[in-house]
Design a protein around this motif. Structure first.
Motif, PDB file in Angstrom:
ATOM      1  N   ARG A 114       0.805  -1.225   0.000  1.00  0.00           N
ATOM      2  CA  ARG A 114       0.000   0.000   0.000  1.00  0.00           C
ATOM      3  C   ARG A 114       0.837   1.273   0.000  1.00  0.00           C
ATOM      4  NH1 ARG A 114      -2.457  -4.073   2.251  1.00  0.00           N
ATOM      5  NH2 ARG A 114      -4.726  -4.312   2.088  1.00  0.00           N
ATOM      6  N   LEU A 115       2.115   1.143   0.284  1.00  0.00           N
ATOM      7  CA  LEU A 115       2.961   2.325   0.418  1.00  0.00           C
ATOM      8  C   LEU A 115       3.020   3.196  -0.838  1.00  0.00           C
ATOM      9  CD1 LEU A 115       4.503   3.545   2.735  1.00  0.00           C
ATOM     10  CD2 LEU A 115       6.566   2.390   1.911  1.00  0.00           C
ATOM     11  N   PRO A 116       2.945   2.638  -2.052  1.00  0.00           N
ATOM     12  CA  PRO A 116       2.920   3.525  -3.232  1.00  0.00           C
ATOM     13  C   PRO A 116       1.780   4.533  -3.205  1.00  0.00           C
ATOM     14  CG  PRO A 116       3.410   1.282  -3.909  1.00  0.00           C
ATOM     15  CD  PRO A 116       3.070   1.224  -2.443  1.00  0.00           C
ATOM     16  N   ARG A 117       0.670   4.191  -2.568  1.00  0.00           N
ATOM     17  CA  ARG A 117      -0.441   5.141  -2.485  1.00  0.00           C
ATOM     18  C   ARG A 117      -0.064   6.332  -1.614  1.00  0.00           C
ATOM     19  NH1 ARG A 117      -4.286   0.387  -2.562  1.00  0.00           N
ATOM     20  NH2 ARG A 117      -4.680   0.510  -0.332  1.00  0.00           N
ATOM     21  N   PHE A 118       0.666   6.066  -0.535  1.00  0.00           N
ATOM     22  CA  PHE A 118       1.112   7.171   0.319  1.00  0.00           C
ATOM     23  C   PHE A 118       2.127   8.041  -0.415  1.00  0.00           C
ATOM     24  CE2 PHE A 118       4.169   8.983   3.331  1.00  0.00           C
ATOM     25  CZ  PHE A 118       3.306   9.741   4.112  1.00  0.00           C
TER      26      PHE A 118
END
Length: 305
Positions: A114-118
Motif C-alpha cells: 500500500r505504500l505507493p499510495r502514500f
C-alpha cells in the motif's frame, strides 16, 4: 578591508549581469522592470566606482570589454552558486523523512503493497521502514511511528488500534484440494500444520491457543515445520507444505488473488490487534501526522470494503 567596502552594491551587479547577458541596456531594463536610462545610469555608476570600462557602446546594443567579460563570468558564476545553494537548502527543508518500525509480516503483507499510495499523495516524504520480528524496544531508537501487535490493553502509551485480531487457517488451493474438504476441528488438527516459533509471534495465537479459543477439545499434534518469522511460514503455505494460521489484513490480499485459501468458517477473533504508536508524541512533525492520517484512511477503506 571588509567585503562590504570592497564590493559594489548587489543591485549594481544584478543590473550589470542582466545587461551583459542581454547585450542590451533595453533588454536588461525590460527584464528588471526598469527603464533603459536607469540601467544606463547604474552601469555608469558601477564603472565609475570600479574605475573600469565594462561596456562598449555599439550599434543597437552594447558589447563587453575584456574587463567586462571577466567580471561577467565571475558575477554570473557567483549568483548561480548562491541560487543553487538556496535551492538545495529549501529542498532539504521541504523534503522530510520518517522512520516507521513494524514487524516483518506487517511490513511485507500490508504496508509495502500500500505504500505507493502514500508516496503518490506525499512524494516529498521518505518512509524508512525498520523491521523486527519480536517486540520492538523503542528506548534510544529514532522511531517516529510504530505499528505493533499487542493485547487488548497495549503496553505502549499514545497508541490507537489499527486492526483487531482475526485469525483462521490458510493453505494453498492445491493443498486444500489434496487434503480437503475440512469440516471439523478434528480434521484441521490431523492435517500437516505450520507453526510460528514462540519467540516470533509477539503474542499471536499458536495452534493450541487457537483450538482453545475456538472452544474445541481437540489437541493438535506437533507441527511438521516451525519458522522464526511469519513471512517464511506464508511462503511454506503458498508452496503447499501445510496448513498455517492466517491473520486477516495480512493475508487478505493473498486470498483475494487466490494465492491462498482462507478457511474463514473456522475464524477466531480477539481484542488484540495492531496498534499505531507514537514513541515521541511531543515531537510534532508534519510528515508523521500525514503518515498516521493515511494509516487511518487506509483502515477506513479496508473496513468499508
Amino acid at each position: 578591508m571588509l567585503l562590504s567596502e570592497r564590493l559594489p552594491s548587489t543591485q549594481g551587479l544584478l543590473i550589470f549581469e542582466a545587461a551583459a547577458r542581454h547585450k542590451s541596456f533595453t533588454g536588461a531594463a525590460q527584464e528588471l522592470g526598469s527603464s533603459q536610462s536607469a540601467v544606463s545610469q547604474h552601469i555608469k555608476g558601477l564603472e565609475r566606482s570600479l574605475g573600469l570600462t565594462l561596456f562598449r557602446r555599439i550599434y543597437r546594443g552594447v558589447a563587453l570589454t575584456e574587463e567586462g567579460i571577466h567580471l561577467y563570468i565571475a558575477v554570473q558564476g557567483g549568483f548561480q552558486q548562491i541560487v543553487s545553494c538556496l535551492e538545495k537548502l529549501q529542498k532539504t527543508r521541504l523534503h522530510q523523512a520518517i522512520n516507521v518500525a513494524t514487524d516483518f509480516a506487517f511490513a511485507a503483507y500490508w504496508l509495502l503493497p500500500r505504500l505507493p499510495r502514500f508516496r503518490e499523495l506525499h512524494p516529498e516524504i521518505d518512509v524508512r521502514i525498520i523491521t523486527s520480528q519480536g517486540r520492538y524496544d523503542f528506548a534510544g531508537q529514532n522511531v517516529d511511528v510504530a505499528i505493533v501487535f499487542d493485547g487488548p490493553q497495549p503496553i505502549q502509551p499514545h497508541a490507537f488500534k489499527l486492526f483487531s485480531e482475526e485469525v483462521f487457517p490458510i493453505c494453498s488451493p492445491a493443498f486444500l484440494q489434496a487434503n480437503g474438504p475440512v469440516a471439523s476441528h478434528k480434521k484441521l488438527a490431523s492435517m500437516p500444520l505450520l507453526k510460528l516459533g514462540t519467540d516470533a509471534g509477539q503474542g499471536w495465537f499458536d495452534w493450541p491457543g487457537y483450538f482453545q479459543g475456538r472452544r474445541s477439545q481437540i489437541v493438535p499434534g506437533e507441527a511438521v515445520l516451525t519458522f522464526n518469522n511469519y513471512t517464511l511460514l506464508i511462503q511454506a503455505a503458498i508452496a503447499g507444505q501445510g496448513l498455517g494460521l492466517g491473520w486477516a489484513t495480512l493475508v487478505d490480499d493473498l486470498i483475494e488473488s487466490k494465492i491462498l485459501v482462507g478457511l474463514r468458517e473456522f475464524s477466531l477473533s480477539s481484542e488484540s490487534g495492531y496498534y499505531v504508536v507514537e514513541p515521541q508524541p511531543h515531537e510534532h512533525l508534519n510528515a508523521k501526522q500525514h503518515f498516521m492520517d493515511w494509516l487511518l484512511a487506509e483502515r477506513a477503506e479496508g473496513l468499508s470494503g
